[in-house]
Design a protein around this motif. Structure first.
Motif, PDB file in Angstrom:
ATOM      1  N   MET A   1      -1.741  -3.999   6.410  1.00  9.91           N
ATOM      2  CA  MET A   1      -2.745  -3.662   5.285  1.00  9.91           C
ATOM      3  C   MET A   1      -3.764  -2.507   5.424  1.00  9.91           C
ATOM      4  O   MET A   1      -4.275  -1.644   5.765  1.00  9.91           O
ATOM      5  CB  MET A   1      -3.781  -4.732   5.700  1.00  9.91           C
ATOM      6  CG  MET A   1      -4.897  -5.383   5.019  1.00  9.91           C
ATOM      7  SD  MET A   1      -5.835  -7.216   5.162  1.00  9.91           S
ATOM      8  CE  MET A   1      -4.910  -8.024   4.839  1.00  9.91           C
ATOM      9  N   ASP A   2      -3.695  -2.289   3.353  1.00 10.43           N
ATOM     10  CA  ASP A   2      -4.762  -1.666   3.134  1.00 10.43           C
ATOM     11  C   ASP A   2      -6.156  -1.492   4.108  1.00 10.43           C
ATOM     12  O   ASP A   2      -6.420  -2.649   3.492  1.00 10.43           O
ATOM     13  CB  ASP A   2      -4.707  -1.210   1.486  1.00 10.43           C
ATOM     14  CG  ASP A   2      -5.214  -0.430   0.636  1.00 10.43           C
ATOM     15  OD1 ASP A   2      -6.602  -0.693   0.597  1.00 10.43           O
ATOM     16  OD2 ASP A   2      -5.230   1.464   1.152  1.00 10.43           O
ATOM     17  N   ILE A   3      -6.906  -0.468   3.824  1.00  9.15           N
ATOM     18  CA  ILE A   3      -8.636  -0.157   4.423  1.00  9.15           C
ATOM     19  C   ILE A   3      -9.076  -1.043   3.453  1.00  9.15           C
ATOM     20  O   ILE A   3     -10.390  -1.824   3.568  1.00  9.15           O
ATOM     21  CB  ILE A   3      -9.279   0.742   5.677  1.00  9.15           C
ATOM     22  CG1 ILE A   3      -9.959   0.539   5.722  1.00  9.15           C
ATOM     23  CG2 ILE A   3      -8.829   1.591   3.986  1.00  9.15           C
ATOM     24  CD1 ILE A   3     -10.260   2.003   7.177  1.00  9.15           C
ATOM     25  N   ASP A   4      -9.118  -1.114   2.747  1.00  8.84           N
ATOM     26  CA  ASP A   4      -9.622  -1.482   1.027  1.00  8.84           C
ATOM     27  C   ASP A   4      -9.427  -2.925   0.816  1.00  8.84           C
ATOM     28  O   ASP A   4     -10.565  -3.613   0.466  1.00  8.84           O
ATOM     29  CB  ASP A   4      -9.945  -0.577   0.434  1.00  8.84           C
ATOM     30  CG  ASP A   4     -10.130   1.282  -0.292  1.00  8.84           C
ATOM     31  OD1 ASP A   4     -11.474   0.958   0.656  1.00  8.84           O
ATOM     32  OD2 ASP A   4      -8.913   1.372  -0.767  1.00  8.84           O
ATOM     33  N   VAL A   5      -8.394  -2.961   1.082  1.00 10.64           N
ATOM     34  CA  VAL A   5      -8.083  -4.978   0.926  1.00 10.64           C
ATOM     35  C   VAL A   5      -8.554  -5.617   2.027  1.00 10.64           C
ATOM     36  O   VAL A   5      -9.550  -6.272   1.846  1.00 10.64           O
ATOM     37  CB  VAL A   5      -6.948  -5.342   1.348  1.00 10.64           C
ATOM     38  CG1 VAL A   5      -6.256  -6.743   1.250  1.00 10.64           C
ATOM     39  CG2 VAL A   5      -6.037  -4.441   0.319  1.00 10.64           C
TER      40      VAL A   5
END
Length: 97
Positions: A1-5
């Motif tokens: 999972m992307d850190i922004d998500v």
């Protein structure tokens, strides 16, 4: 999972009403709950519930599905699982053996 998500999901779950709402949906399981039942359970105005649901949907934590006149809110367990995995993926990785 992307850190922004992950950050977005955690931000939305960081509000007590949204966290309570999401926990109700998770407790209900994969079928979710009708909006009316959520409103009854949480005892909050429809407009407030709509605002909180919108925030959870924008983070990918909840989806809505219409069945006739009933609008169901469905927790997105894939997103929840991804968020938990993101938080745990580097657990103890800097620890010396």
């Amino acid at each position: 999972m992307d850190i922004d998500v992950a950050a977005k999901a955690l931000k939305e779950l960081g509000h007590p009403t949204r966290l309570t709402l999401f926990r109700c949906l998770v407790k209900a399981g994969h079928a979710g709950l009708p909006v009316g039942q959520l409103q009854e359970t949480l005892q909050i105005p429809n407009s407030t519930l709509s605002h909180h649901l919108s925030s959870l949907m924008s983070a990918g934590l909840v989806k809505q599905q219409r069945e006739g006149r009933v609008l169901h809110c469905i927790p997105q367990f894939e997103c929840l699982d991804g968020l938990i995995a993101f938080l745990q993926e580097e657990c103890c990785s800097d620890e010396k053996c």
